[in-house]
Scaffold this motif. Sequence first.
Motif, mmCIF file in Angstrom:
data_model
loop_
_atom_site.group_PDB
_atom_site.id
_atom_site.type_symbol
_atom_site.label_atom_id
_atom_site.label_comp_id
_atom_site.label_asym_id
_atom_site.label_seq_id
_atom_site.Cartn_x
_atom_site.Cartn_y
_atom_site.Cartn_z
ATOM 1 N N MET A 272 0.835 -1.210 0.000
ATOM 2 C CA MET A 272 0.000 0.000 0.000
ATOM 3 C C MET A 272 0.872 1.263 0.000
ATOM 4 S SD MET A 272 -3.106 -0.754 -0.279
ATOM 5 C CE MET A 272 -3.839 0.812 0.116
ATOM 6 N N LEU B 113 2.284 5.943 -3.494
ATOM 7 C CA LEU B 113 3.176 6.780 -4.314
ATOM 8 C C LEU B 113 2.668 6.865 -5.734
ATOM 9 C CD1 LEU B 113 6.829 5.806 -3.252
ATOM 10 C CD2 LEU B 113 5.542 7.856 -2.659
ATOM 11 N N LYS B 114 2.129 5.752 -6.237
ATOM 12 C CA LYS B 114 1.580 5.733 -7.602
ATOM 13 C C LYS B 114 0.383 6.674 -7.700
ATOM 14 C CE LYS B 114 4.350 2.967 -9.632
ATOM 15 N NZ LYS B 114 5.151 3.465 -10.740
ATOM 16 N N LEU B 115 -0.300 6.878 -6.550
ATOM 17 C CA LEU B 115 -1.441 7.812 -6.524
ATOM 18 C C LEU B 115 -0.988 9.228 -6.156
ATOM 19 C CD1 LEU B 115 -4.090 5.544 -4.748
ATOM 20 C CD2 LEU B 115 -4.161 6.325 -7.125
ATOM 21 N N ASN B 116 0.334 9.401 -6.069
ATOM 22 C CA ASN B 116 0.928 10.709 -5.750
ATOM 23 C C ASN B 116 0.561 11.206 -4.352
ATOM 24 O OD1 ASN B 116 2.768 12.400 -6.853
ATOM 25 N ND2 ASN B 116 1.275 13.774 -7.814
ATOM 26 N N TRP C 290 11.922 12.137 -2.831
ATOM 27 C CA TRP C 290 10.586 12.235 -3.427
ATOM 28 C C TRP C 290 10.376 13.602 -4.093
ATOM 29 C CZ3 TRP C 290 6.644 9.833 -5.382
ATOM 30 C CH2 TRP C 290 5.408 10.470 -5.483
ATOM 31 N N PRO D 129 11.128 11.855 -7.963
ATOM 32 C CA PRO D 129 10.023 11.005 -7.497
ATOM 33 C C PRO D 129 10.004 9.620 -8.137
ATOM 34 C CG PRO D 129 9.201 12.819 -8.846
ATOM 35 C CD PRO D 129 10.632 13.096 -8.594
ATOM 36 N N GLU D 130 10.352 9.560 -9.426
ATOM 37 C CA GLU D 130 10.318 8.258 -10.117
ATOM 38 C C GLU D 130 11.334 7.285 -9.507
ATOM 39 O OE1 GLU D 130 8.384 6.100 -13.011
ATOM 40 O OE2 GLU D 130 8.288 8.277 -13.190
ATOM 41 N N MET E 152 4.529 12.443 -10.380
ATOM 42 C CA MET E 152 4.720 11.025 -10.643
ATOM 43 C C MET E 152 3.492 10.249 -10.218
ATOM 44 S SD MET E 152 6.621 7.869 -9.316
ATOM 45 C CE MET E 152 4.979 7.373 -9.008
ATOM 46 N N HIS E 153 2.614 9.898 -11.152
ATOM 47 C CA HIS E 153 1.469 9.070 -10.777
ATOM 48 C C HIS E 153 0.941 8.272 -11.953
ATOM 49 C CE1 HIS E 153 -1.293 12.238 -12.372
ATOM 50 N NE2 HIS E 153 -0.329 13.007 -12.002
ATOM 51 N N SER E 154 0.269 7.159 -11.635
ATOM 52 C CA SER E 154 -0.296 6.296 -12.665
ATOM 53 C C SER E 154 -1.790 6.572 -12.746
ATOM 54 C CB SER E 154 -0.039 4.846 -12.301
ATOM 55 O OG SER E 154 1.331 4.652 -12.051
ATOM 56 N N PRO F 232 -5.230 6.588 -11.751
ATOM 57 C CA PRO F 232 -5.798 6.338 -10.410
ATOM 58 C C PRO F 232 -6.795 5.185 -10.385
ATOM 59 C CG PRO F 232 -5.822 8.685 -10.917
ATOM 60 C CD PRO F 232 -5.421 7.984 -12.169
ATOM 61 N N VAL G 77 -4.872 1.955 -10.401
ATOM 62 C CA VAL G 77 -4.193 1.712 -9.114
ATOM 63 C C VAL G 77 -5.210 1.281 -8.055
ATOM 64 C CG1 VAL G 77 -2.779 2.750 -7.285
ATOM 65 C CG2 VAL G 77 -2.346 3.343 -9.670
ATOM 66 N N LYS G 78 -6.383 1.934 -8.062
ATOM 67 C CA LYS G 78 -7.407 1.593 -7.060
ATOM 68 C C LYS G 78 -7.890 0.152 -7.242
ATOM 69 C CE LYS G 78 -8.759 6.182 -5.807
ATOM 70 N NZ LYS G 78 -9.495 7.374 -6.192
ATOM 71 N N ILE H 203 -5.264 -1.999 -5.791
ATOM 72 C CA ILE H 203 -5.333 -1.982 -4.320
ATOM 73 C C ILE H 203 -6.398 -2.973 -3.827
ATOM 74 C CG2 ILE H 203 -6.060 -0.554 -2.347
ATOM 75 C CD1 ILE H 203 -4.587 1.798 -3.714
ATOM 76 N N HIS I 275 4.393 -8.739 -7.959
ATOM 77 C CA HIS I 275 4.067 -8.424 -9.366
ATOM 78 C C HIS I 275 4.625 -9.438 -10.364
ATOM 79 C CE1 HIS I 275 4.423 -4.200 -7.472
ATOM 80 N NE2 HIS I 275 3.197 -4.645 -7.295
#
Lengths: 194, 115
Positions: free
Chosen positions: A76, A81-84, A159, A163-164, B1-3, B5, B8-9, B12, B63
């Motif tokens: 989690m 982090l992927k969700l910023n 970060w 960040p990457e 930096m984000h994928s 959402p 990702v959810k 999760i 993964h």
Amino acid sequence: MEIPYTVETRPDTGLHNCKLGIWLFLASEVMLFGALFSTYIILRTGAVEWPHGELNVWLGMANTFILIGSSVTMVMAWASLKLNDFPKHRLYLIATFVLAGIFLVNKYFEYADHITRGELPSHSTFLAIYFTMTGLHGLHIVGGMVVMAYFAGPGAKMWKTKPEQFSNRIEATGLYWHFVDLVWIFLFPVLYLL
Amino acid sequence: MHSDPAEVKQTIRRYMMVGAALFVGTVITVAANQVHLIVPLAITVALIIATVKGSLVAAVFMHLSHEKKWIYGSLILTVAFFLVLMMLPLLTTADHIGTPIHEPSPTAEAGHEGH
């Protein structure tokens, strides 16, 4: 000179250094624990009798729950982090660290109980392999905690600048941590139940 | 930096389901142990459950269900060498070096001493 492929993937492997590096490290870890499991098989099959019920199953079960919980919080932390969402990431990382600490405290009580009863590694083959395997696993827990403490503290600065790369490092930490959990998933039945 | 959402959810949710499955797997392992099965069966059951749990951790948390071929390649090599390690105990039982092939019979020995 800047190290290449810290973030971007190599065209030939499709991987960045961090990912390939941690997997090669984990491969060596599989062999390390594999050697100990192999030793366990030799000792157990060669033993005239093997003790049952020497260990506290409920404490072992509690520690299994704790490590599985820590694996969930670790994954989690990476997903946050992927969700910023950095604050949530830090919260999950600290939760993982705390759960790892609780695991070690439980292990301390377990070891202390054995030692006060005079059940040292020299007492029997079973206790020798028990202390060796769980001790090595415990050292891996400590190693993981050091890395987590670094990334929750001074290492978190990255970060803001990269960040990457920070996210890749957390992913590598997570892979290591899940491996430690995976080893315990096999250690628990082998030592506590069989 | 984000994928993405939403993606990702969804991931999760999968993590949570796997976490729950691991908890249930642990309870089943301990419950099976309380039944007091015969040792070979107990070992088989415990190791099957542990393998399922380990596979879930590797496939979802680590993964491995969608990794690059270089990772799979290094892991296949690791598994091959790991299996060799696990087979090593067999060598200890199959090793007859130093074991006399024909034990001398006691009567023959007594006869030999008489000369």
